[in-house]
Design an enzyme around this catalytic site. Structure first.
Site, PDB file in Angstrom:
ATOM      1  CB  SER A 277     164.517  74.275  37.905  1.00 15.34           C
ATOM      2  OG  SER A 277     165.290  73.389  37.127  1.00 15.34           O
TER       3      SER A 277
ATOM      4  NE  ARG B 234     181.718  65.059  87.127  1.00 17.57           N
ATOM      5  CZ  ARG B 234     182.660  65.916  87.499  1.00 17.57           C
ATOM      6  NH1 ARG B 234     182.970  66.085  88.783  1.00 17.57           N
ATOM      7  NH2 ARG B 234     183.316  66.631  86.604  1.00 17.57           N
TER       8      ARG B 234
END
Length: 452
Positions: free
Chosen positions: A281, A320
């Site tokens: 930390s 498609r």
């Protein structure tokens, strides 16, 4: 920075060099060129295009010959990169002999090239995934063997439940990853399939009935299976592998969740691998955060969300599609890079996991015997009846908490327990967590035997 995988700072956390290479512009374009070179080669072999044209196409089809700036311009103009690549092939081969380059891309369509390149990228990705799974399962087998009898508490709804062993917990994880290896093997036969059908998938441009022959030869040359039929808008193959990656990283995240909970200061049963300042930390010097587990959690959650998009991409129009296909272009590279990174983080976590068996033993004592209440209940059940024993032990457990007394003390003092005929020694045996791990060790051995 457009994404964490592009970031100089974050890319080796949320991706890996190996997987990033697979999904790079260079590798994708290399596979476009491999498709075009292979197509020309097999078509020359069976007499569809001239051998001279095929040789010239093969000579050009190296990624170092591609002008990427021009390819970017053409892609932005056209909308797809394949035609830009084909144009460069045609132009350069035509410079050798006018008209010779026109034989490139014969009978193919943009999606044939794109899909096949994607399948080749996924093949490479699955090879990396397989290597990571092998490392994970190997290290898990070692953990299982070492800790098959290491006592700890099982937890239900985040509450202490009954005793088990840490090896049993790891064997469940090992069995899950072994199932993922089975899934991977099964998926390959459905996924690693050529796409080559032309405009609508009918191979209409390959004359004289040689379309299927050409298709089979191309699949063989690329090391892929022959499709039973075109799959331009049938995207189950891609969605399935995305779902597999979501399952796989979900297992990584489940393990990471357990590690995070077991690393809590008040629990302290395991720790992530240590090296100076890992998970530290900026303001609390004492902290050692479960940083690998944090990253695994985030990556797995993202993979699940992105994989859902592949199911949207299945809903394509006619032969498609107008849009759903491009969803894959956006999410599939991210899914693959995050999955490989999550697996490597998981592998590193398992390899260096610190197991604190003393804390596990200490935590078994927190409830002053409550953790073996089921064992006591079942010991009394043949004499007093199961439900009666349950209610009796329930009340004694409540008193144990309120009066801060060991459950054994209250059992020995209870008239109904004395009436059951159980001796103090028998009650002590029932209250020993080591006597109530069930078949933990045997099940660990069974998993190890099945995965050896």
């Amino acid at each position: 920075m457009s994404s964490v995988t592009d970031s100089v700072i974050f890319r080796n956390i949320f991706s890996t060099p190996a997987i990033s290479s697979i999904w790079s512009d260079t590798q994708r374009t290399s596979y476009y060129l491999l498709f075009e070179a292979s197509l020309a080669s097999v078509q020359a072999d069976i007499g569809i295009i001239p051998r001279q044209a095929a040789d010239a196409i093969l000579a050009f089809c190296h990624v170092t010959n591609i002008d990427f700036d021009e390819l970017r311009i053409q892609t932005e103009k056209i909308g797809y990169p394949v035609l830009g690549v084909v144009k460069q092939i045609v132009q350069n081969v035509n410079n050798l002999q006018p008209g010779l380059g026109e034989w490139a891309h014969w009978g193919a369509t943009t999606q044939d090239v794109t899909d096949t390149a994607t399948i080749l990228q996924l093949r490479d990705t699955l090879n990396l995934i397989s290597e990571a799974l092998d490392a994970i399962t190997s290290d898990l087998r070692s953990l299982c063997q070492t800790h098959k009898a290491t006592l700890m508490v099982a937890r239900s709804n985040l509450q202490q439940a009954v005793p088990m062993t840490f090896g049993f917990k790891m064997a469940r994880l090992l069995a899950t990853f072994e199932r993922h290896k089975q899934r991977l093997a099964e998926i390959k036969s459905r996924l690693l399939v050529l796409e080559f059908g032309g405009a609508a998938g009918t191979l209409a441009t390959i004359k004289d009935g040689r379309g299927l022959e050409c298709q089979a030869a191309l699949a063989k040359k690329l090391g892929l299976s022959v499709p039973e039929i075109a799959w331009h808008t049938e995207r189950d193959r891609i969605a399935e592998v995305g779902g597999f990656f979501a399952l796989l990283t979900g297992t990584c995240a489940k393990f990471a969740m357990d590690v995070k909970l077991m690393m809590q200061t008040e629990v302290g049963e395991v720790s992530e691998p240590f090296y100076p300042h890992r998970g530290s930390s900026s303001t609390m010097p004492q902290k050692r955060n479960p940083i690998s587990s944090v990253y695994i959690t985030a990556m797995a959650a993202t993979v699940r969300q992105l994989s859902a998009a592949l199911y949207d991409a299945m809903v394509e129009d006619h032969e498609r599609a107008t849009g759903p296909w491009e969803i894959e272009w956006i999410v599939l590279p991210q899914i693959c890079t995050l999955t490989h990174a999550a697996l490597l983080k998981t592998s590193e976590l398992i390899t260096g996991l610190e197991v604190h068996s003393g804390a596990m033993k200490k935590n078994l004592e927190i409830t002053r015997g409550g953790v073996v209440s089921e064992a006591v209940m079942m010991g009394l059940a043949p004499k007093l009846g199961r439900q009666f024993a349950h209610d009796l032990v329930y009340e004694l457990c409540r008193r144990s908490v309120q009066e801060d007394l060991p459950l054994l003390t209250l059992l020995c003092a209870d008239d109904k327990v004395r009436e059951s005929g159980l001796s103090k020694e028998e009650l002590e045996g029932l209250c020993d967590p080591a006597n109530y791990t069930g078949l933990s060790v045997e099940m660990v051995d069974r998993v190890l035997a099945a995965t050896s």
